[in-house]
Design a protein around this motif. Structure first.
Motif, PDB file in Angstrom:
ATOM      1  N   ILE A 117       0.855  -1.387   0.169  1.00 17.60           N
ATOM      2  CA  ILE A 117      -0.096  -0.197   0.135  1.00 17.60           C
ATOM      3  C   ILE A 117       0.795   1.294   0.038  1.00 17.60           C
ATOM      4  O   ILE A 117       0.669   2.153  -0.723  1.00 17.60           O
ATOM      5  CB  ILE A 117      -1.024   0.118   0.924  1.00 17.60           C
ATOM      6  CG1 ILE A 117      -1.969  -1.075   1.151  1.00 17.60           C
ATOM      7  CG2 ILE A 117      -1.459   1.206   1.324  1.00 17.60           C
ATOM      8  CD1 ILE A 117      -2.899  -1.002  -0.117  1.00 17.60           C
ATOM      9  N   THR A 118       1.954   1.334   0.947  1.00 15.66           N
ATOM     10  CA  THR A 118       2.727   2.627   0.881  1.00 15.66           C
ATOM     11  C   THR A 118       3.713   2.484  -0.405  1.00 15.66           C
ATOM     12  O   THR A 118       3.683   3.384  -1.195  1.00 15.66           O
ATOM     13  CB  THR A 118       3.520   2.392   2.151  1.00 15.66           C
ATOM     14  OG1 THR A 118       4.256   1.123   2.339  1.00 15.66           O
ATOM     15  CG2 THR A 118       2.688   2.699   3.205  1.00 15.66           C
ATOM     16  N   THR A 119       4.598   1.376  -0.475  1.00 20.55           N
ATOM     17  CA  THR A 119       5.386   1.395  -1.362  1.00 20.55           C
ATOM     18  C   THR A 119       4.987   1.368  -2.876  1.00 20.55           C
ATOM     19  O   THR A 119       5.519   2.043  -3.790  1.00 20.55           O
ATOM     20  CB  THR A 119       6.373   0.152  -1.456  1.00 20.55           C
ATOM     21  OG1 THR A 119       7.150   0.159  -0.093  1.00 20.55           O
ATOM     22  CG2 THR A 119       7.710   0.187  -2.448  1.00 20.55           C
ATOM     23  N   GLY A 120       3.884   0.712  -3.073  1.00 19.76           N
ATOM     24  CA  GLY A 120       3.080   0.594  -4.155  1.00 19.76           C
ATOM     25  C   GLY A 120       2.575   1.812  -4.860  1.00 19.76           C
ATOM     26  O   GLY A 120       2.273   1.843  -6.097  1.00 19.76           O
ATOM     27  N   MET A 121       2.205   2.846  -3.885  1.00 16.31           N
ATOM     28  CA  MET A 121       1.706   4.212  -4.174  1.00 16.31           C
ATOM     29  C   MET A 121       2.859   5.124  -4.455  1.00 16.31           C
ATOM     30  O   MET A 121       2.909   5.944  -5.370  1.00 16.31           O
ATOM     31  CB  MET A 121       0.769   4.676  -3.212  1.00 16.31           C
ATOM     32  CG  MET A 121      -0.528   4.144  -3.292  1.00 16.31           C
ATOM     33  SD  MET A 121      -1.324   4.240  -4.900  1.00 16.31           S
ATOM     34  CE  MET A 121      -1.386   2.697  -5.539  1.00 16.31           C
TER      35      MET A 121
END
Length: 295
Positions: free
Chosen positions: A247-251
């Motif tokens: 969720i964090t890195t993928g964004m």
């Protein structure tokens, strides 16, 4: 930041970006507000990063994972099994073990293959928020979870879709009163049931293979099983691991690519830093006459 009794800062839930921007403008890079009786700290800028990583965050006065769990739909024991409540300390201990240098080095060949396989499927023009998100999900699955997820594209997509349903079921009302009937509660219940079924199936097959003396992957999932974690423990670990790794890195990764495409002056600087790192830490020869093209 002034807030409503018990509920806290309502605007954080329905107008989050506006709320954070306005508070930063009024109170500066450091401010705190409340959510359902819990204090939440907002930190931005260089000084805030130093404060978190070298100061309070390092002394466990503030905790990123505990903060995230305040307004996320982390599966509770009533949802999956009659086990102990999710333990942040246990998660951090498991995560540290799975991100050890020895394990990371063992993943490098698979990472290289995974990245190459994904990129060869890309067209000349890609949607970074889809292509890079899928790549981050694959690498996270390979590193922290089961090879079954990483090797089976359809299973990985099914689990990814269920996880996003779980994320999308989170709202202020669902966190304030999670047992009230609602469409979000139904979505959350179906997502958790689906994820639990997949995790339990992989776990059952792993245990059967081990009992029969068949080879089993030495991956993160097997480490959790060998550590004595229950299906509920593994579910919670995967949920928080996906939050941290996807969720964090993928964004962040897609947005970084977007910003680079707009601010192209940074591209040669980043390439120079990458080449220096490769030359310093590997024996790979770089052909400097053929610069990498990020256009």
């Amino acid at each position: 930041v002034p807030s409503l009794p018990f509920i806290g800062s309502w605007r954080f839930f329905n107008k989050r970006l506006d709320f954070l921007r306005e508070c930063t403008k009024i109170y500066g890079p450091f401010f705190k507000f409340t959510i359902m009786g819990n204090q939440v700290f907002s930190l931005s800028g260089t000084e805030a990063r130093q404060f978190f990583f070298a100061g309070a965050g390092n002394r466990h006065e503030v905790n990123l994972l505990e903060g995230a769990s305040l307004f996320r739909t982390t599966p509770r024991k009533a949802d999956v099994a009659d086990d102990e409540k999710f333990n942040v300390t246990l998660f951090q201990r498991r995560l540290t073990a799975l991100l050890s240098n020895q394990r990371i080095e063992g993943h490098l060949p698979n990472w290289s293959t995974d990245i190459n396989d994904q990129m060869t499927q890309w067209d000349n023009i890609i949607d970074p928020f889809k292509a890079l998100y899928d790549l981050v999900f694959l690498i996270t699955s390979r590193t922290l979870f089961a090879h079954e997820f990483a090797n089976d594209k359809s299973l990985r997509k099914k689990f990814s879709d269920l996880f996003m349903d779980l994320e999308n079921s989170s709202s202020f009302i669902s966190n304030l009163a999670p047992y009230l009937p609602s469409s979000n509660r139904n979505l959350r219940s179906k997502a958790i049931t689906g994820m639990f079924t997949i995790v339990n199936d992989v776990m059952t097959k792993r245990k059967a293979a081990k009992a029969e003396g068949r080879s089993i992957p030495d991956d993160g999932f097997q480490y959790l099983i060998d550590s004595g974690d229950s299906v509920s423990d593994i579910m919670n670990f995967i949920n928080m691991g996906l939050f941290a790794g996807v969720i964090t890195t993928g964004m962040q990764v897609p947005w970084a690519i977007v910003h680079l495409s707009v601010n192209r002056k940074w591209i040669p600087l980043i390439l120079a830093e990458l080449k220096a790192a490769v030359e310093s830490h590997t024996n790979v020869a770089i052909d400097k006459t053929k610069p990498l093209d990020l256009s």
